[in-house]
Design a protein around this motif. Structure first.
Motif, PDB file in Angstrom:
ATOM      1  N   ALA A 242     -44.407   1.468 -35.776  1.00 55.24           N
ATOM      2  CA  ALA A 242     -44.790   1.581 -37.118  1.00 55.24           C
ATOM      3  C   ALA A 242     -44.025   2.395 -37.923  1.00 55.24           C
ATOM      4  O   ALA A 242     -43.412   2.327 -39.161  1.00 55.24           O
ATOM      5  N   LYS A 243     -43.602   3.525 -37.364  1.00 52.82           N
ATOM      6  CA  LYS A 243     -42.944   4.629 -38.073  1.00 52.82           C
ATOM      7  C   LYS A 243     -41.239   3.958 -38.003  1.00 52.82           C
ATOM      8  O   LYS A 243     -40.528   4.273 -39.014  1.00 52.82           O
ATOM      9  N   PHE A 244     -41.037   3.460 -36.795  1.00 54.09           N
ATOM     10  CA  PHE A 244     -39.397   2.765 -36.764  1.00 54.09           C
ATOM     11  C   PHE A 244     -39.356   1.904 -37.845  1.00 54.09           C
ATOM     12  O   PHE A 244     -38.141   2.061 -38.155  1.00 54.09           O
ATOM     13  N   ALA A 245     -40.147   1.213 -38.215  1.00 59.48           N
ATOM     14  CA  ALA A 245     -40.039  -0.100 -39.159  1.00 59.48           C
ATOM     15  C   ALA A 245     -39.572   0.459 -40.507  1.00 59.48           C
ATOM     16  O   ALA A 245     -38.979   0.031 -41.230  1.00 59.48           O
ATOM     17  N   LYS A 246     -40.286   1.802 -40.769  1.00 59.10           N
ATOM     18  CA  LYS A 246     -39.912   2.455 -42.154  1.00 59.10           C
ATOM     19  C   LYS A 246     -38.879   3.338 -42.139  1.00 59.10           C
ATOM     20  O   LYS A 246     -38.103   3.791 -43.027  1.00 59.10           O
ATOM     21  N   ASP A 247     -38.446   4.215 -40.707  1.00 56.64           N
ATOM     22  CA  ASP A 247     -37.345   5.238 -40.654  1.00 56.64           C
ATOM     23  C   ASP A 247     -36.661   5.041 -39.245  1.00 56.64           C
ATOM     24  O   ASP A 247     -37.335   5.706 -38.381  1.00 56.64           O
ATOM     25  N   PRO A 248     -35.837   4.263 -39.130  1.00 59.14           N
ATOM     26  CA  PRO A 248     -35.363   4.083 -37.817  1.00 59.14           C
ATOM     27  C   PRO A 248     -34.590   5.318 -37.329  1.00 59.14           C
ATOM     28  O   PRO A 248     -34.160   5.239 -36.186  1.00 59.14           O
ATOM     29  N   THR A 249     -34.220   6.508 -38.209  1.00 60.39           N
ATOM     30  CA  THR A 249     -33.619   7.764 -37.630  1.00 60.39           C
ATOM     31  C   THR A 249     -34.802   8.280 -36.851  1.00 60.39           C
ATOM     32  O   THR A 249     -34.202   9.297 -36.192  1.00 60.39           O
ATOM     33  N   ILE A 250     -35.897   7.709 -36.638  1.00 57.80           N
ATOM     34  CA  ILE A 250     -36.780   8.655 -35.734  1.00 57.80           C
ATOM     35  C   ILE A 250     -36.345   8.516 -34.334  1.00 57.80           C
ATOM     36  O   ILE A 250     -36.863   9.344 -33.548  1.00 57.80           O
ATOM     37  N   VAL A 251     -35.756   7.676 -33.880  1.00 60.92           N
ATOM     38  CA  VAL A 251     -35.314   7.417 -32.659  1.00 60.92           C
ATOM     39  C   VAL A 251     -34.360   8.552 -32.254  1.00 60.92           C
ATOM     40  O   VAL A 251     -34.915   9.255 -31.089  1.00 60.92           O
ATOM     41  N   ALA A 252     -33.547   9.114 -32.952  1.00 60.18           N
ATOM     42  CA  ALA A 252     -32.757  10.283 -32.647  1.00 60.18           C
ATOM     43  C   ALA A 252     -33.520  11.376 -32.527  1.00 60.18           C
ATOM     44  O   ALA A 252     -33.502  12.228 -31.764  1.00 60.18           O
ATOM     45  N   GLY A 253     -34.714  11.490 -33.481  1.00 60.43           N
ATOM     46  CA  GLY A 253     -35.456  12.376 -33.573  1.00 60.43           C
ATOM     47  C   GLY A 253     -36.289  12.718 -32.327  1.00 60.43           C
ATOM     48  O   GLY A 253     -36.377  13.766 -31.788  1.00 60.43           O
ATOM     49  N   LEU A 254     -36.923  11.728 -31.877  1.00 63.64           N
ATOM     50  CA  LEU A 254     -37.757  11.790 -30.691  1.00 63.64           C
ATOM     51  C   LEU A 254     -36.940  11.931 -29.389  1.00 63.64           C
ATOM     52  O   LEU A 254     -37.664  12.778 -28.368  1.00 63.64           O
ATOM     53  N   ILE A 255     -36.038  11.572 -29.236  1.00 63.52           N
ATOM     54  CA  ILE A 255     -34.970  11.788 -27.982  1.00 63.52           C
ATOM     55  C   ILE A 255     -34.736  13.168 -28.002  1.00 63.52           C
ATOM     56  O   ILE A 255     -34.835  13.753 -27.157  1.00 63.52           O
ATOM     57  N   ARG A 256     -34.202  13.538 -29.365  1.00 63.26           N
ATOM     58  CA  ARG A 256     -33.770  15.134 -29.162  1.00 63.26           C
ATOM     59  C   ARG A 256     -35.268  16.055 -29.245  1.00 63.26           C
ATOM     60  O   ARG A 256     -35.166  17.045 -28.468  1.00 63.26           O
ATOM     61  N   LEU A 257     -36.097  15.762 -29.533  1.00 66.60           N
ATOM     62  CA  LEU A 257     -37.503  16.427 -29.483  1.00 66.60           C
ATOM     63  C   LEU A 257     -37.770  16.585 -27.783  1.00 66.60           C
ATOM     64  O   LEU A 257     -38.177  17.647 -27.420  1.00 66.60           O
ATOM     65  N   GLN A 258     -37.774  15.294 -27.184  1.00 67.99           N
ATOM     66  CA  GLN A 258     -37.976  15.609 -25.949  1.00 67.99           C
ATOM     67  C   GLN A 258     -37.171  16.214 -25.048  1.00 67.99           C
ATOM     68  O   GLN A 258     -37.511  17.085 -24.362  1.00 67.99           O
ATOM     69  N   PHE A 259     -35.833  16.398 -25.392  1.00 64.67           N
ATOM     70  CA  PHE A 259     -34.833  17.086 -24.998  1.00 64.67           C
ATOM     71  C   PHE A 259     -35.162  18.717 -24.944  1.00 64.67           C
ATOM     72  O   PHE A 259     -35.073  19.523 -24.155  1.00 64.67           O
ATOM     73  N   HIS A 260     -35.237  19.061 -26.281  1.00 66.72           N
ATOM     74  CA  HIS A 260     -35.680  20.302 -26.640  1.00 66.72           C
ATOM     75  C   HIS A 260     -36.927  20.855 -25.877  1.00 66.72           C
ATOM     76  O   HIS A 260     -36.733  22.115 -25.734  1.00 66.72           O
ATOM     77  N   ASP A 261     -37.770  20.218 -25.658  1.00 68.80           N
ATOM     78  CA  ASP A 261     -38.946  20.682 -25.126  1.00 68.80           C
ATOM     79  C   ASP A 261     -38.552  20.827 -23.514  1.00 68.80           C
ATOM     80  O   ASP A 261     -38.919  21.739 -23.045  1.00 68.80           O
ATOM     81  N   CYS A 262     -38.024  19.727 -22.929  1.00 66.45           N
ATOM     82  CA  CYS A 262     -37.767  19.781 -21.393  1.00 66.45           C
ATOM     83  C   CYS A 262     -36.881  20.857 -21.005  1.00 66.45           C
ATOM     84  O   CYS A 262     -37.185  21.586 -20.026  1.00 66.45           O
ATOM     85  N   ILE A 263     -35.751  21.354 -22.039  1.00 60.57           N
ATOM     86  CA  ILE A 263     -34.857  22.086 -21.448  1.00 60.57           C
ATOM     87  C   ILE A 263     -35.447  23.688 -21.427  1.00 60.57           C
ATOM     88  O   ILE A 263     -34.970  24.714 -20.650  1.00 60.57           O
TER      89      ILE A 263
END
Length: 326
Positions: free
Chosen positions: A51-72
């Motif tokens: 639902a979020k992606f349908a409105k804002d496809p930039t969220i893909v990069a946001g979520l990938i980066r968020l997981q990386f910054h958490d895990c590192i």
């Protein structure tokens, strides 16, 4: 036709996750099967992200980066999600992170049907995978069973997050210390295929590369000219620039990012470095020349990253709210 194929792949993925038996330590594929009655936790999270992606496809990069910054930092324990003074969120590299609202919405949706069972760390991991698939990436099975950490320190984020200027050798050492291979490092940078950055992160390459008073000689002259127009030397512009230059392709996970690297069209210094370094150049070439190589390796690299420093069993907790302990 593509939508039909994607929908079929998603349906098969959500069904087959209940049949898979792969385990890593105390993490496993399908960990939540039977723990939330007949509810499919991963499907619930997927629908929130969709639902979020349908409105804002930039969220893909946001979520990938968020997981990386958490895990590192401290491992994949959702510590980056915690609010408060001097938490990881407040570190300068994390001020531009996005996707907190999506993780919160997914957590709320899961809590409604299965309170106190699904960790925020797992919600983030599943949400990132969902976004990769929605952006055209290959479906991959996430391992779940993480618990959430209790500690989040700004100082640790500042000390551990890699910069845009990090030499390849140093970056490889950092990733190796987290159990990630050289290939994992190069493949994970492929997350930039759906991302964007701002002038401040690469402006030194345009005007004064490493105090030479000149641009980075590796940069394609046409791109250098275009970027100088967007990011003038004076005037304080901090405009957004996409890593890929085709507007129709900004939000698609593919190997186009690596093709740009091989023709000197990297924007960030770290991206230019992996193309020019003898330590990583051959991997960049393989990824650029073979779409299937990148498509098949991105998911496994994300899974490997998702194993960093996980808390399981009696460690940590299951947060009821992702932004606070308890």
């Amino acid at each position: 036709m593509r939508r039909t194929s994607s929908s079929l792949a998603l349906a098969l993925g959500l069904i087959l996750v209940t049949l898979a038996s792969h385990c890593y330590g105390q993490l496993s594929v399908g960990y939540y099967k039977g723990k939330c009655w007949d509810h499919n936790v991963e499907e619930i999270i997927f629908n929130v992200v969709k639902a979020k992606f349908a409105k804002d496809p930039t969220i893909v990069a946001g979520l990938i980066r968020l997981q990386f910054h958490d895990c590192i930092v401290r491992g994949c324990d959702a510590s980056v999600l915690l609010d408060g003074p001097k938490t990881e969120k407040t570190a300068n590299p994390n001020l531009s992170l996005r996707g907190f609202d999506v993780v919160d919405a997914a957590k709320i949706a899961v809590e409604k049907i299965c309170p106190g069972v699904v960790s925020c760390a797992d919600v983030l991991t599943i949400a990132a995978r969902s976004s990769v698939f929605l952006a055209g990436g290959k479906w991959y099975y996430v391992e779940t069973g993480r618990r959430d950490g209790l500690v989040s320190r700004q100082s640790e984020a500042l000390a551990n997050l890699p910069s845009e200027y990090m030499p390849v050798r140093d970056a490889l050492h950092l990733f190796a210390s987290r159990g990630l291979s050289k290939e994992d490092f190069v493949v994970l940078l492929g997350g930039h295929s759906v991302g964007s950055t701002h002038c401040d992160n690469f402006k030194h390459r345009l005007y004064n590369f490493h105090n030479t008073g000149k641009p980075d000689a590796r940069m394609h002259t046409g791109m250098l000219y275009a970027l100088k127009k967007i990011c003038p030397k004076k005037g304080g512009s901090n405009s957004k620039v996409y890593f890929k230059h085709n507007p129709r392709n900004h939000y698609r996970i593919d190997n186009g990012f690596y093709k740009h690297l091989l023709v000197n069209q990297a924007i960030l210094e770290i991206d230019a470095n992996i193309a020019s370094s003898p330590l990583t150049n051959s991997i960049v070439k393989n990824l650029a020349y073979s779409p299937d190589y990148f498509r098949n390796r991105f998911g496994p690299a994300m899974v490997n990253m998702g194993r960093i420093g996980v808390l399981t069993g009696n460690q940590g907790q299951i947060r009821r709210s992702c932004s606070r302990v308890g």
